[in-house]
Design a protein around this motif. Structure first.
Motif, PDB file in Angstrom:
ATOM      1  N   LEU A   1       0.812  -1.210   0.000  1.00 25.21           N
ATOM      2  CA  LEU A   1       0.000   0.000   0.000  1.00 25.21           C
ATOM      3  C   LEU A   1       0.850   1.266   0.000  1.00 25.21           C
ATOM      4  O   LEU A   1       0.504   2.260  -0.658  1.00 25.21           O
ATOM      5  CB  LEU A   1      -0.924   0.014   1.224  1.00 25.21           C
ATOM      6  N   ILE A   2       1.961   1.241   0.734  1.00 27.37           N
ATOM      7  CA  ILE A   2       2.746   2.463   0.883  1.00 27.37           C
ATOM      8  C   ILE A   2       3.897   2.576  -0.104  1.00 27.37           C
ATOM      9  O   ILE A   2       4.378   3.677  -0.377  1.00 27.37           O
ATOM     10  CB  ILE A   2       3.281   2.609   2.326  1.00 27.37           C
ATOM     11  N   ASP A   3       4.359   1.441  -0.639  1.00 24.73           N
ATOM     12  CA  ASP A   3       5.524   1.494  -1.526  1.00 24.73           C
ATOM     13  C   ASP A   3       5.282   2.272  -2.815  1.00 24.73           C
ATOM     14  O   ASP A   3       6.150   3.074  -3.214  1.00 24.73           O
ATOM     15  CB  ASP A   3       6.018   0.080  -1.849  1.00 24.73           C
ATOM     16  N   PRO A   4       4.160   2.096  -3.514  1.00 27.61           N
ATOM     17  CA  PRO A   4       3.977   2.854  -4.762  1.00 27.61           C
ATOM     18  C   PRO A   4       4.016   4.371  -4.589  1.00 27.61           C
ATOM     19  O   PRO A   4       4.768   5.048  -5.303  1.00 27.61           O
ATOM     20  CB  PRO A   4       2.613   2.368  -5.273  1.00 27.61           C
ATOM     21  N   PRO A   5       3.274   4.965  -3.615  1.00 26.81           N
ATOM     22  CA  PRO A   5       3.405   6.414  -3.447  1.00 26.81           C
ATOM     23  C   PRO A   5       4.784   6.843  -2.956  1.00 26.81           C
ATOM     24  O   PRO A   5       5.287   7.893  -3.368  1.00 26.81           O
ATOM     25  CB  PRO A   5       2.308   6.768  -2.420  1.00 26.81           C
TER      26      PRO A   5
ATOM     27  N   GLY B   1       6.844  12.033  11.137  1.00 20.82           N
ATOM     28  CA  GLY B   1       7.717  12.520  10.070  1.00 20.82           C
ATOM     29  C   GLY B   1       8.981  11.705   9.960  1.00 20.82           C
ATOM     30  O   GLY B   1       9.472  11.417   8.858  1.00 20.82           O
ATOM     31  N   SER B   2       9.511  11.284  11.101  1.00 14.09           N
ATOM     32  CA  SER B   2      10.710  10.453  11.123  1.00 14.09           C
ATOM     33  C   SER B   2      10.457   9.127  10.441  1.00 14.09           C
ATOM     34  O   SER B   2      11.273   8.638   9.652  1.00 14.09           O
ATOM     35  CB  SER B   2      11.144  10.226  12.574  1.00 14.09           C
ATOM     36  N   ARG B   3       9.319   8.508  10.723  1.00 13.75           N
ATOM     37  CA  ARG B   3       9.017   7.212  10.126  1.00 13.75           C
ATOM     38  C   ARG B   3       8.683   7.338   8.634  1.00 13.75           C
ATOM     39  O   ARG B   3       8.958   6.428   7.856  1.00 13.75           O
ATOM     40  CB  ARG B   3       7.869   6.534  10.869  1.00 13.75           C
ATOM     41  N   PHE B   4       8.117   8.487   8.241  1.00 15.89           N
ATOM     42  CA  PHE B   4       7.899   8.733   6.817  1.00 15.89           C
ATOM     43  C   PHE B   4       9.243   8.802   6.089  1.00 15.89           C
ATOM     44  O   PHE B   4       9.432   8.200   5.027  1.00 15.89           O
ATOM     45  CB  PHE B   4       7.116  10.031   6.616  1.00 15.89           C
ATOM     46  N   ALA B   5      10.194   9.512   6.682  1.00 18.33           N
ATOM     47  CA  ALA B   5      11.532   9.603   6.093  1.00 18.33           C
ATOM     48  C   ALA B   5      12.202   8.242   6.061  1.00 18.33           C
ATOM     49  O   ALA B   5      12.940   7.922   5.117  1.00 18.33           O
ATOM     50  CB  ALA B   5      12.383  10.599   6.880  1.00 18.33           C
ATOM     51  N   ASP B   6      11.940   7.421   7.074  1.00 18.30           N
ATOM     52  CA  ASP B   6      12.531   6.093   7.112  1.00 18.30           C
ATOM     53  C   ASP B   6      12.050   5.235   5.947  1.00 18.30           C
ATOM     54  O   ASP B   6      12.803   4.416   5.413  1.00 18.30           O
ATOM     55  CB  ASP B   6      12.189   5.409   8.437  1.00 18.30           C
ATOM     56  N   GLY B   7      10.802   5.403   5.545  1.00 19.98           N
ATOM     57  CA  GLY B   7      10.310   4.695   4.378  1.00 19.98           C
ATOM     58  C   GLY B   7      10.774   5.326   3.083  1.00 19.98           C
ATOM     59  O   GLY B   7      10.990   4.644   2.074  1.00 19.98           O
ATOM     60  N   LEU B   8      10.950   6.647   3.121  1.00 26.26           N
ATOM     61  CA  LEU B   8      11.295   7.389   1.911  1.00 26.26           C
ATOM     62  C   LEU B   8      12.743   7.194   1.500  1.00 26.26           C
ATOM     63  O   LEU B   8      13.063   7.220   0.299  1.00 26.26           O
ATOM     64  CB  LEU B   8      11.010   8.881   2.126  1.00 26.26           C
ATOM     65  N   ASP B   9      13.648   6.988   2.454  1.00 24.48           N
ATOM     66  CA  ASP B   9      15.068   6.861   2.074  1.00 24.48           C
ATOM     67  C   ASP B   9      15.302   5.661   1.172  1.00 24.48           C
ATOM     68  O   ASP B   9      16.099   5.716   0.225  1.00 24.48           O
ATOM     69  CB  ASP B   9      15.976   6.821   3.310  1.00 24.48           C
ATOM     70  N   GLY B  10      14.579   4.581   1.424  1.00 25.58           N
ATOM     71  CA  GLY B  10      14.705   3.418   0.556  1.00 25.58           C
ATOM     72  C   GLY B  10      14.196   3.695  -0.848  1.00 25.58           C
ATOM     73  O   GLY B  10      14.778   3.228  -1.836  1.00 25.58           O
TER      74      GLY B  10
ATOM     75  N   ASP C   1      20.927   8.842   1.905  1.00 28.36           N
ATOM     76  CA  ASP C   1      21.561   8.993   3.223  1.00 28.36           C
ATOM     77  C   ASP C   1      21.113  10.278   3.909  1.00 28.36           C
ATOM     78  O   ASP C   1      20.912  10.295   5.129  1.00 28.36           O
ATOM     79  CB  ASP C   1      23.085   8.987   3.084  1.00 28.36           C
ATOM     80  N   ARG C   2      20.940  11.341   3.119  1.00 28.13           N
ATOM     81  CA  ARG C   2      20.481  12.598   3.709  1.00 28.13           C
ATOM     82  C   ARG C   2      19.058  12.451   4.246  1.00 28.13           C
ATOM     83  O   ARG C   2      18.738  12.962   5.331  1.00 28.13           O
ATOM     84  CB  ARG C   2      20.525  13.715   2.674  1.00 28.13           C
ATOM     85  N   VAL C   3      18.215  11.738   3.512  1.00 26.50           N
ATOM     86  CA  VAL C   3      16.852  11.500   3.977  1.00 26.50           C
ATOM     87  C   VAL C   3      16.870  10.686   5.273  1.00 26.50           C
ATOM     88  O   VAL C   3      16.113  10.961   6.210  1.00 26.50           O
ATOM     89  CB  VAL C   3      16.021  10.784   2.894  1.00 26.50           C
ATOM     90  N   THR C   4      17.753   9.687   5.344  1.00 27.26           N
ATOM     91  CA  THR C   4      17.894   8.890   6.558  1.00 27.26           C
ATOM     92  C   THR C   4      18.262   9.762   7.752  1.00 27.26           C
ATOM     93  O   THR C   4      17.683   9.636   8.840  1.00 27.26           O
ATOM     94  CB  THR C   4      18.976   7.806   6.365  1.00 27.26           C
ATOM     95  N   LEU C   5      19.219  10.657   7.559  1.00 28.94           N
ATOM     96  CA  LEU C   5      19.669  11.525   8.655  1.00 28.94           C
ATOM     97  C   LEU C   5      18.593  12.534   9.051  1.00 28.94           C
ATOM     98  O   LEU C   5      18.465  12.870  10.233  1.00 28.94           O
ATOM     99  CB  LEU C   5      20.960  12.240   8.251  1.00 28.94           C
TER     100      LEU C   5
END
Length: 202
Positions: free
Chosen positions: A9-13, A60-69, A29-33
């Motif tokens: 559900l979350i991977d496509p967006p 927001g932190s967990r959104f970034a955690d998904g976004l870095d990948g 890496d910047r997104v992770t940090l």
């Protein structure tokens, strides 16, 4: 347990957003940090007695955690990026319970110590299983495309995020929630050891 149902559900967006961010030259890496920094802000707000305000940077932190990948998939995945991601995750998972302990040591100290111990043991079984899986050439994408083997369990990332949200919403119930969640973490760790015994006893 929920990760494999949430990922489709979350991977496509996330992948669409990740491609846009990567096109602007922002590295994974910047997104992770950035995600780690938001997690530390959330922990600080909890220590200062504002758990409800902590919800925004926490999510927001967990959104970034998904976004870095997603950014990494749109550019170039590196071993260091995967290492940085899991290190940031473990730091985040440690700092949120610690923040509740520091906010009220007398009430939350014992339960917080139990919860952190359960995270430590669960994390050890998780990383140990990943090492064995890598050694034997086993792969899985049930939790999405990862840089290391993600073994499933009763409690995974989704459940932990929901748990942290509950802690922020009902901070006065930290102790009983921590005892329950910590117990389930130990059960998850035990089941993972059992699975490793059955698969890798050679």
């Amino acid at each position: 347990m929920l990760d494999r149902h949430i990922r489709p559900l979350i991977d496509p967006p996330l992948n669409r957003i990740g491609r846009r961010i990567a096109a602007r030259g922002v590295s994974a890496d910047r997104v992770t940090l950035i995600g780690l920094g938001l997690g530390m802000v959330a922990a600080l707000l909890i220590v200062l007695g504002a758990p409800l305000l902590a919800l925004l940077p926490l999510l927001g932190s967990r959104f970034a955690d998904g976004l870095d990948g997603a950014v990494a998939r749109a550019t170039r995945k590196t071993d260091f990026g995967g290492y940085l991601d899991i290190t940031a995750d473990f730091m985040f998972y440690a700092m949120i319970p610690l923040a509740f302990v520091l906010a009220d040591p007398e009430t939350n100290g014992a339960a917080g110590a139990f919860l952190l111990a359960s995270f430590y043991v669960n994390g050890t079984t998780f990383l140990g299983f990943a090492i064995l899986a890598e050694k034997h050439g086993h792969q899985t994408d049930a939790q999405g495309q990862k840089s290391l083997y993600y073994s499933n369990g009763i409690l995974e990332g989704t459940e932990t995020i929901l748990f942290f949200v509950l802690l922020c919403l009902f901070a006065s119930y930290f102790a009983p929630l921590a005892w329950v969640f910590g117990t389930l973490c130990f059960v998850t760790a035990g089941l993972r050891v059992r699975a490793a015994y059955r698969i890798y006893l050679t």
